[in-house]
Design a protein around this motif. Sequence first.
Motif, PDB file in Angstrom:
ATOM      1  N   SER A  52      19.857  14.568  66.386  1.00  0.00           N
ATOM      2  CA  SER A  52      21.325  14.609  66.264  1.00  0.00           C
ATOM      3  C   SER A  52      21.861  14.071  64.946  1.00  0.00           C
ATOM      4  CB  SER A  52      21.984  13.832  67.426  1.00  0.00           C
ATOM      5  OG  SER A  52      21.504  14.252  68.669  1.00  0.00           O
ATOM      6  N   ARG A  53      21.117  14.256  63.855  1.00  0.00           N
ATOM      7  CA  ARG A  53      21.644  13.762  62.573  1.00  0.00           C
ATOM      8  C   ARG A  53      22.852  14.596  62.137  1.00  0.00           C
ATOM      9  NH1 ARG A  53      17.063  16.665  61.445  1.00  0.00           N
ATOM     10  NH2 ARG A  53      17.056  18.048  59.626  1.00  0.00           N
ATOM     11  N   PHE A  54      23.716  13.951  61.383  1.00  0.00           N
ATOM     12  CA  PHE A  54      24.993  14.553  60.997  1.00  0.00           C
ATOM     13  C   PHE A  54      25.337  14.070  59.596  1.00  0.00           C
ATOM     14  CE2 PHE A  54      29.629  14.056  60.697  1.00  0.00           C
ATOM     15  CZ  PHE A  54      30.055  15.355  60.954  1.00  0.00           C
ATOM     16  N   VAL A  99      35.932  19.415  58.785  1.00  0.00           N
ATOM     17  CA  VAL A  99      35.173  19.254  60.026  1.00  0.00           C
ATOM     18  C   VAL A  99      35.973  19.675  61.254  1.00  0.00           C
ATOM     19  CG1 VAL A  99      33.998  17.600  61.536  1.00  0.00           C
ATOM     20  CG2 VAL A  99      33.738  17.440  59.046  1.00  0.00           C
ATOM     21  N   LEU A 105      34.976  11.073  65.822  1.00  0.00           N
ATOM     22  CA  LEU A 105      34.550  11.030  64.422  1.00  0.00           C
ATOM     23  C   LEU A 105      35.464  10.193  63.526  1.00  0.00           C
ATOM     24  CD1 LEU A 105      33.374  14.734  64.020  1.00  0.00           C
ATOM     25  CD2 LEU A 105      31.955  12.695  64.325  1.00  0.00           C
ATOM     26  N   ARG A 116      34.288  22.640  63.255  1.00  0.00           N
ATOM     27  CA  ARG A 116      33.327  22.153  64.250  1.00  0.00           C
ATOM     28  C   ARG A 116      33.757  22.349  65.705  1.00  0.00           C
ATOM     29  NH1 ARG A 116      28.624  19.668  63.456  1.00  0.00           N
ATOM     30  NH2 ARG A 116      27.809  18.244  65.030  1.00  0.00           N
ATOM     31  N   GLU A 164      23.626  16.467  74.088  1.00  0.00           N
ATOM     32  CA  GLU A 164      22.479  16.152  73.225  1.00  0.00           C
ATOM     33  C   GLU A 164      21.144  16.299  73.935  1.00  0.00           C
ATOM     34  OE1 GLU A 164      26.003  14.225  71.359  1.00  0.00           O
ATOM     35  OE2 GLU A 164      25.232  14.400  73.401  1.00  0.00           O
TER      36      GLU A 164
END
Length: 344
Positions: free
Chosen positions: A255-257, A67, A46, A71, A295
């Motif tokens: 898988s949107r973030f 995050v 990230l 996460r 995913e």
Amino acid sequence: MSISSSASPAGHPSVSFGKVGVLLVNLGTPDGTDYRSMRRYLAEFLSDSRVIEWSKLYWYPILYGIVLNKRPQKVGKAYEAIWNKDLNESYLRTYTRNQGEKMAERLKDLPDVVVDWGMRYGKPSIAERIDALKQKGCDKIVLFPLYPQYAASTTATVNDKAFEHLMKLRWQPAVRTVPPYHDDPAYITALANSVRATLSTLDWEPQLLITSFHGIPQSYAKAGDPYPCHCHKTARLLREELGYSDKQLRITFQSRFGPEEWLQPYTDKTMEALAGEGIKRVAIMNPGFVSDCLETLEEIAGEAGEIFMHHGGEKFVHIPCLNDSDDGMNVLEAVVRRELQGWV
């Protein structure tokens, strides 16, 4: 033929050269599902400016302040659900290793070719495997990002990392980067075969086949990323290969973030709405993933199926990725042999 230079002046190291390396590179994987392993992996992933294109002044306080504190636990639990317990690793690592080993076996007729594999995030790193190939005498390397469709956040970041390492080397190997193969006939045929193979095991017939691709923010596409075009072309060619109508195959993005709008239609929202459209029997696949991973196994085979059934669906099946199957390896081999032309 690999040659060890014996003509080096006294006191200078001898070097090996004359071989061609093939480096298969997938996205990456944490080393374990524990907090520290997950945090280390997510931090590398990230913090990649190709993945999150926001200003670091804005993004890093969010990443390191929020995050990476919350996460890792959530993602760790998700990985735990789909972890390869036999080998104590993610299936992405298992399949990528298998792909590397099977590729080496398939290229045995080319004795000067050395095959290896690595990960963009986590281990084994791209830099580590480039060095290993050099040590085996490879002065030419085919760099193969394992993404059929090109995206800056996948293909480009693999190339970036490789060239970042090359900048540190005095003797750089010559490097070829493999272009996208989203419309390669071997790839489309393999996808169609995988659909037919899975559907042949069912005692019911799907009303709809969904091709779910990983999404990217719409802003990336507007900036010129060809990814959505590649995804739509793959879906169209697959539909034509299967002989399906427009109503029998649909494309979605997963898988949107974060807060941005991503490519649409969204997979999860689509799964919620299907039964209301009278579609109660669904098959879904992930053509953009070379290997099953979090995913596909957790988000699609697990969550998407649950969403569909919870909202009135009756029959659901997830079609596995090509992985290290014969058809999957046929695709990778065809691409590699094409890119090796002129070097072997």
